[in-house]
Design a protein around this motif. Structure first.
Motif, PDB file in Angstrom:
ATOM      1  N   ASP A 108      31.855  41.702  33.466  1.00 48.05           N
ATOM      2  CA  ASP A 108      33.267  41.305  33.400  1.00 48.05           C
ATOM      3  C   ASP A 108      34.325  42.321  33.826  1.00 48.05           C
ATOM      4  O   ASP A 108      35.518  42.007  33.725  1.00 48.05           O
ATOM      5  N   PRO A 109      33.991  43.518  34.283  1.00 54.86           N
ATOM      6  CA  PRO A 109      35.074  44.447  34.636  1.00 54.86           C
ATOM      7  C   PRO A 109      36.086  43.880  35.620  1.00 54.86           C
ATOM      8  O   PRO A 109      37.290  44.154  35.515  1.00 54.86           O
ATOM      9  N   HIS A 110      35.634  43.074  36.578  1.00 57.96           N
ATOM     10  CA  HIS A 110      36.575  42.502  37.542  1.00 57.96           C
ATOM     11  C   HIS A 110      37.538  41.528  36.863  1.00 57.96           C
ATOM     12  O   HIS A 110      38.738  41.543  37.127  1.00 57.96           O
ATOM     13  N   GLN A 111      36.999  40.676  35.979  1.00 62.43           N
ATOM     14  CA  GLN A 111      37.866  39.705  35.308  1.00 62.43           C
ATOM     15  C   GLN A 111      38.851  40.395  34.356  1.00 62.43           C
ATOM     16  O   GLN A 111      40.018  40.021  34.284  1.00 62.43           O
ATOM     17  N   LEU A 112      38.377  41.409  33.647  1.00 57.30           N
ATOM     18  CA  LEU A 112      39.267  42.131  32.742  1.00 57.30           C
ATOM     19  C   LEU A 112      40.372  42.849  33.524  1.00 57.30           C
ATOM     20  O   LEU A 112      41.513  42.945  33.063  1.00 57.30           O
ATOM     21  N   ASP A 113      40.028  43.334  34.723  1.00 62.61           N
ATOM     22  CA  ASP A 113      41.056  43.929  35.569  1.00 62.61           C
ATOM     23  C   ASP A 113      42.027  42.874  36.077  1.00 62.61           C
ATOM     24  O   ASP A 113      43.252  43.044  35.997  1.00 62.61           O
ATOM     25  N   LEU A 114      41.503  41.772  36.605  1.00 64.62           N
ATOM     26  CA  LEU A 114      42.368  40.728  37.156  1.00 64.62           C
ATOM     27  C   LEU A 114      43.257  40.096  36.090  1.00 64.62           C
ATOM     28  O   LEU A 114      44.386  39.696  36.373  1.00 64.62           O
TER      29      LEU A 114
END
Length: 387
Positions: free
Chosen positions: A186-192
């Motif tokens: 999930d790092p991408h979703q948490l960033d987005l």
């Protein structure tokens, strides 16, 4: 500088992908060096990359070589901040793979080193190149949606089988990876989540299930609730144990609702903002007139990893603005650290995060980690000369 010379440290899955991209796909960039402590990965590099690429088996030799201008860090998660700091101290620009690290205390030190170095610093948040999220950010930041009231992201299409976790003893352990679905998938979703809205939560309450669906130490199912400074709320739901999964991101504001799902961006736009309608309407039952707008977005998911590599190269050669500055890697990690800490303490977590408390709780889990115990046992055997 006519060309940006890239050196990659860590030539595993992502490192090898970046190496191939840098071997001709990125204008103005060239791959000149590789570093990995695993002889098999260096052999892969020798067999698959241009002969001109220099190979190093220790970071020390890599730093000392001056064979590159920029270091791309694709090592295991825990090593990202330390490797970045070493690269800055040796005078290199840095592009780091996600996540920025495992705990914000180390990432903050990395950010401080970057600021002192005067070098360019980026992070591989390739989803920022996705036109869907870029358009969503534009609609929110420009005020088209009005004040954000609620965010909801259901991202449960990360299915991973037990055999995936069994493929490496370091996988899904506190000592090996430092987290589960929040840190790996999930790092991408948490960033987005924070990048598109421009908002960080002010407090977090999360419920993490550890080894609920898989025989692992770390979280494989999470439901989190957040509150923002402006009164808005948000929910984030994720797991690796559901099939079929869902990927739906919904943001409600004064002027309607935007949803990203199935590769489409839909804006349910109110003709009159809800606060104005509520103020002026006297008819009892009723609601604002709403238009369903399919927002045109260029096809495909954007240039992804190659887009970040090209943007970073352009930043060095032409002064182009970084799409994913490395310093911003701490934002999404702060949210996941807060979720973990909330679950561990069974309580609310306020931001700014208590980084020392998180670090202390993480160390407890590392000491009890299966991978840590296995590594310790192996080290003892090695010292005794029986391994």
């Amino acid at each position: 500088m006519e060309k940006v010379r890239f050196g990659i440290i860590g030539i595993g899955n992502m490192g090898s992908t970046h190496a191939q991209s840098l071997s001709g796909d990125i204008q103005g960039a060239e791959l000149t060096a590789i570093c990995d402590t695993n002889p098999q990965r260096l052999q892969w590099a020798k067999d698959n990359l241009p002969e001109s690429v220099q190979l190093f088996d220790t970071p020390e030799a890599f730093w000392a070589s001056r064979a590159m201008d920029t270091v791309l860090i694709a090592t295991p998660h825990y090593d990202h901040p330390g490797m970045a700091i070493q690269a800055f101290e040796n005078g290199y620009h840095v592009l780091v793979e996600k996540p920025a690290g495992v705990f914000t205390k180390a990432v903050r030190e990395m950010n401080e080193a970057a600021a002192k170095s005067g070098k360019q610093f980026g992070i591989m948040y390739n989803q920022r190149t996705n036109p869907l999220y870029a358009k969503l950010r534009d609609l929110i930041q420009s005020g088209e949606l009005g004040t954000v009231r609620r965010t909801n992201w259901i991202i449960t299409n990360w299915y991973r089988s037990q055999s995936y976790y069994n493929s490496g003893g370091w996988r899904a352990t506190w000592a090996g990876e430092g987290g589960g679905v929040l840190l790996n998938q999930d790092p991408h979703q948490l960033d987005l989540w924070q990048w598109t809205t421009g908002m960080m939560p002010k407090r977090v309450r999360a419920f993490c299930q550890f080894g609920k669906y898989r025989n692992i130490e770390v979280e494989d199912d999470v439901t989190a609730y957040v509150e923002y400074e402006n009164g808005a709320t948000g929910v984030f739901v994720t797991t690796v144990g559901e099939s079929p999964g869902t990927n739906r991101y919904e943001i409600s504001g004064d002027n309607g609702k935007i949803v990203i799902e199935d590769g489409k961006l839909t804006f349910w736009r109110l003709r009159v903002p809800e606060p104005q309608f509520n103020r002026e309407y006297t008819g009892g039952f009723g609601q604002p007139e709403c238009w369903t707008c399919d927002i045109p977005v260029p096809g495909g998911g954007g240039p992804q990893h190659k887009g970040i590599l090209q943007n970073f190269t352009n930043a060095l050669l032409h002064g182009e603005k970084l799409l994913a500055p490395g310093e911003e890697g701490i934002h999404g990690l702060t949210i996941s650290n807060a979720m973990h800490l909330s679950a561990w303490t069974d309580n609310w977590v306020d931001l700014p995060l208590d980084e020392e408390l998180f670090y202390e709780k993480l160390q407890e889990r590392i000491r009890n980690s299966t991978f840590h115990k296995e590594q310790s046992a192996a080290a003892v055997l090695n010292v005794k000369g029986t391994h």
